[in-house]
Design an enzyme around this catalytic site. Structure first.
Site, PDB file in Angstrom:
ATOM      1  N   ASN A 128      -1.034   0.586   6.154  1.00 22.21           N
ATOM      2  CA  ASN A 128      -0.246  -0.402   5.416  1.00 22.21           C
ATOM      3  C   ASN A 128       0.155  -1.464   6.432  1.00 22.21           C
ATOM      4  OD1 ASN A 128       1.362  -1.756   3.631  1.00 22.21           O
ATOM      5  ND2 ASN A 128       2.914  -0.150   3.424  1.00 22.21           N
ATOM      6  N   GLY A 129      -0.066  -2.749   6.121  1.00 25.66           N
ATOM      7  CA  GLY A 129       0.281  -3.814   7.057  1.00 25.66           C
ATOM      8  C   GLY A 129      -0.925  -4.679   7.343  1.00 25.66           C
ATOM      9  N   LYS A 166      11.194 -12.853 -14.423  1.00 24.46           N
ATOM     10  CA  LYS A 166      10.883 -11.603 -15.144  1.00 24.46           C
ATOM     11  C   LYS A 166       9.737 -11.850 -16.123  1.00 24.46           C
ATOM     12  CE  LYS A 166      12.267  -9.134 -13.219  1.00 24.46           C
ATOM     13  NZ  LYS A 166      13.118  -9.287 -12.090  1.00 24.46           N
ATOM     14  N   GLU A 172       6.408 -12.279 -14.277  1.00 19.80           N
ATOM     15  CA  GLU A 172       5.975 -11.040 -13.619  1.00 19.80           C
ATOM     16  C   GLU A 172       5.322 -10.051 -14.577  1.00 19.80           C
ATOM     17  OE1 GLU A 172       9.779  -9.841 -11.679  1.00 19.80           O
ATOM     18  OE2 GLU A 172       8.454  -9.330 -10.031  1.00 19.80           O
ATOM     19  N   TRP A 201      -3.221  -2.447  -1.675  1.00 21.52           N
ATOM     20  CA  TRP A 201      -2.902  -3.771  -2.208  1.00 21.52           C
ATOM     21  C   TRP A 201      -3.615  -4.746  -1.282  1.00 21.52           C
ATOM     22  CZ3 TRP A 201      -0.409  -8.304  -0.769  1.00 21.52           C
ATOM     23  CH2 TRP A 201       0.016  -9.135  -1.815  1.00 21.52           C
ATOM     24  N   HIS A 233      15.183 -35.010 -14.860  1.00 19.05           N
ATOM     25  CA  HIS A 233      14.586 -35.583 -13.652  1.00 19.05           C
ATOM     26  C   HIS A 233      13.124 -35.191 -13.504  1.00 19.05           C
ATOM     27  CE1 HIS A 233      18.514 -37.059 -12.384  1.00 19.05           C
ATOM     28  NE2 HIS A 233      18.956 -35.953 -12.998  1.00 19.05           N
ATOM     29  N   LYS A 245       5.772  -3.449  -5.348  1.00 17.23           N
ATOM     30  CA  LYS A 245       7.215  -3.188  -5.434  1.00 17.23           C
ATOM     31  C   LYS A 245       7.903  -3.574  -4.133  1.00 17.23           C
ATOM     32  CE  LYS A 245      10.996  -1.635  -7.274  1.00 17.23           C
ATOM     33  NZ  LYS A 245      11.644  -2.562  -8.223  1.00 17.23           N
ATOM     34  N   CYS A 284       0.838  -1.204   0.000  1.00 15.12           N
ATOM     35  CA  CYS A 284       0.000   0.000   0.000  1.00 15.12           C
ATOM     36  C   CYS A 284       0.875   1.257   0.000  1.00 15.12           C
ATOM     37  CB  CYS A 284      -0.872   0.016   1.239  1.00 15.12           C
ATOM     38  SG  CYS A 284      -1.824  -1.498   1.428  1.00 15.12           S
ATOM     39  N   GLU A 330      15.991 -16.148 -12.883  1.00 16.75           N
ATOM     40  CA  GLU A 330      15.609 -14.739 -12.940  1.00 16.75           C
ATOM     41  C   GLU A 330      14.898 -14.424 -14.258  1.00 16.75           C
ATOM     42  OE1 GLU A 330      15.330 -12.432 -10.909  1.00 16.75           O
ATOM     43  OE2 GLU A 330      15.308 -10.586 -12.089  1.00 16.75           O
ATOM     44  N   ARG A 376       4.329   1.043  -6.814  1.00 20.01           N
ATOM     45  CA  ARG A 376       4.380   0.062  -5.731  1.00 20.01           C
ATOM     46  C   ARG A 376       3.431  -1.107  -5.968  1.00 20.01           C
ATOM     47  NH1 ARG A 376       6.335   1.601  -0.668  1.00 20.01           N
ATOM     48  NH2 ARG A 376       4.643   0.509   0.380  1.00 20.01           N
TER      49      ARG A 376
END
Ligand code: M6R
Length: 614
Positions: A101-102, A491, A494, A75, A510, A609, A2, A487, A27
């Site tokens: 926020n939290g 990416k 995301e 969020w 495997h 973010k 948030c 990574e 964010r």
């Protein structure tokens, strides 16, 4: 997660709040709202589900006209991303209004008690309980500031809260508990600002003060008064903000992500610069907190972080083992924190967090602190929580990263970790002068090599056009480039929402090999290093099963030309430096795939973010 903004002064609050929220959009959020006390003391709350533009549109010609207010981008955690659940939240009588926020961990218990007292709740959120609790405490005779302070003492969990009260519209009261994101106070001329993050403040002021966990602040247009939530006065003076507004502009690029990818030759240069000398070659970490004797007693390094920062740790394991000569392991912070890990004063815990506010990384660091481990953190944000918790910080120093998908912070972190390992190796005697010269020359070549990789930028638009309709991708790598494969897959998922998995190439047989078909392209990292022949065999195995391969290869080596379906040619790069360079084309591929699929590159759905909740 948030985003929070607050304003009190002699200008209209609503435009300032909306502008501040727009600067926090990066964010990640799913709804937004503002609350302003209008003249005559009426409280106006405006909220909207979806993008901030929906809220702005809904207020066209009818924006509230008061001079103080608070705003929020949410969020969702408790309750869906609806208008009702959006912040700000009020008490039953619309006297108190808060943004949060939290997570209020004991909200159910508090809610039941407040409902029994007659409080009427309208949302499904945990946050609303905060406003009602303040109302309840004021009903028992506490002045507003005290009611906020007592609320901070009664709610459990990590939180950042800003509250406003209709009776005293010229005062905002905020507190921070634990590590659910920060609260920054911005000092203006006859006006004050509050925000969860600096970008919201920088157009107005460069004089700021940060709340530490357990602290609260009351601001009016003239001053900020700090206390602990226990009530002890705290003296804090404003300091110069570590960033400027220019550094967070898009510079003509269409997206922050692209700007941040393209600026990596410069940002990696900055991450190295000032910390190395070449005549003679040396690493300089002037604020390094441990004595040579303490460095020599370290018998194990534990690297920890989340997401992209965890991938940085995976690469850095090679640095710690091969350069510093210390056994190293990696641990996802959300697992490390609850595993009762065996750590002691001879363990060096190296945490990586670009934001310095990631809840799980902070949890892992708390666990490390309890066991007496030595701690160094790699961080991009001065004054952030990880930098306060660790014994020492190696700053990434690449300037603010706004795109939700981390790019330049990864390459900057890798440079910082390489320097840390080289410094440790020097102190421990594994890096002599000749090796120091070689290591630093290798690292110094990274900006130039990234620049060469970026010269092929146009090709990624074409590749994305060819590959954007696939639903699944496998990324394979070996050795130090295995984390780069992971990574690359992160990416891609995301920003383009395409399912992608990164694997060590040796693991393919495997299980993942069962997935190989013409419908699942494989992105294979096959640079000319000591593992090339093994990688080549893995590529052949994919081709033998009808798979489609896009191979990242070293320029001038064309023996995969007839085998792979597509080649990305990369400059020849020293092995330990290669992840810093090889990740760049994978960032560009993900970016162009997202564009091709019409995705919101800088604010991907569901992502934040800074992840300030577990
Ligand atoms: O701020 P941090 O480096 O601690 O963040 C860790 C992760 O949340 C972050 O890297 C995340 O995975 C990014 N979205 C990756 O692009």
């Amino acid at each position: 997660m948030c985003g929070i903004v607050g304003y009190v002064g002699d200008r209209l609050a609503a435009p300032i709040l909306l502008d501040g929220l727009s600067r926090l959009e990066y964010r990640g959020y799913d709804s937004a709202g503002i609350a302003v006390v209008e003249s005559g003391k009426a409280l106006t709350v405006r909220k909207a589900s979806g993008k901030l533009s929906v809220l702005v549109e809904s207020m066209k010609g009818a924006a509230p006209t008061g001079f103080s207010g608070i705003g929020h981008t949410r969020w969702a955690t408790h309750g869906g991303p609806t208008e009702v659940n959006a912040h700000p939240h009020t008490d039953s009588n619309k006297n108190v209004v808060i943004v949060h926020n939290g997570i209020v961990e004991n909200y159910l218990e508090l809610k039941e008690r407040l409902q029994a007292e007659g409080h009427r709740f309208t949302s499904e959120t945990d946050s609303e309980v905060i406003a009602h609790l303040m109302e309840s405490l004021m009903g028992r005779g506490l002045v507003f500031e005290e009611a906020v302070r007592m609320t901070a003492q009664r709610i459990q969990g990590a939180q950042a809260v800003v509250a406003m009260n209709v009776q005293e519209p010229g005062t905002l009261v905020a507190f921070r508990l634990g590590n659910a994101g920060g609260i920054t106070v911005g000092y203006g001329q006859r006006e004050m600002f509050l925000a969860s993050d600096l970008p919201a403040l920088l157009p107005h002021t460069s004089q700021v003060a940060f709340l530490a966990p357990g602290e609260m602040v009351s601001v009016d247009a003239r001053e900020a008064r700090f206390r602990s939530v226990q009530g002890a006065p705290i003296h804090k003076s404003p300091q110069a903000a570590p960033y400027d507004a220019v550094a967070i502009a898009k510079d003509g690029y269409r997206h922050f992500m692209l700007k941040e990818i393209m600026e990596q030759p410069g940002t990696v240069h900055r991450a190295i610069g000032g910390r190395v000398s070449f005549e003679p070659a040396d690493v300089l970490l002037p604020d390094f907190p441990f004595t040579p004797a303490q460095v020599r007693e370290v018998n194990r390094i534990v690297l920890t972080g989340m997401g992209t920062s965890l991938h940085a740790c995976m690469v850095a394991r090679y640095y710690m083992e091969q350069i510093a000569g210390v056994p190293a392991e990696i641990d996802n912070s959300s697992e490390l924190r609850y595993r009762n890990p065996i750590l002691d004063s001879r363990t060096l815990v190296v945490s990586v967090s670009q934001s310095g506010e990631t809840a799980d990384t902070l949890g892992a660091m708390e666990e490390a602190a309890r066991s007496g481990a030595k701690q160094i953190t790699i961080c991009n944000v001065e004054g952030s929580q990880t930098t306060r918790m660790a014994h020492g910080t190696v700053f990434i120093g690449v300037g603010p990263e706004i795109g939700v998908a981390s790019t330049k912070c990864l390459t900057g972190s890798l440079a910082a970790l390489y320097l840390l390992a080289t410094y440790l190796g020097k102190v421990r005697g594994t890096v002599d002068q000749a090796r120091m010269t070689g290591l630093l020359n290798d690292l110094a070549s990274a900006p130039r090599l990234i620049g060469q990789a970026l010269e092929q930028r146009e090709a990624f638009g074409r590749l994305a056009h060819e590959y954007a309709d696939y639903y699944n991708f496998l990324y394979l790598g070996r050795g130090i480039n295995m984390p780069v494969a992971m990574e690359g897959a992160l990416k891609l998922k995301e920003v383009s929402y395409i399912h992608a998995e990164g694997y060590p190439a040796g693991e393919m047989k495997h299980g993942p090999i069962a997935l190989i078909s013409k419908d699942m392209p494989v992105v294979a990292l096959a640079p000319r290093d000591h593992l090339y022949d093994k990688m080549r065999s893995n590529i052949q195995e994919v081709k033998a099963r009808g798979g489609k391969v896009l191979a990242l290869v070293t320029q001038g080596h064309h023996d995969l030309a007839g085998v792979a379906d597509g080649l990305i040619e990369m400059p020849s790069t020293p092995y330990l430096v290669s992840p810093i360079v090889n990740v760049v084309p994978l960032q560009l591929l993900a970016y162009h795939m997202a564009l091709e699929r019409g995705c919101d590159v800088d604010q991907p759905r569901n992502l934040a973010k800074t992840v300030t909740v577990e």
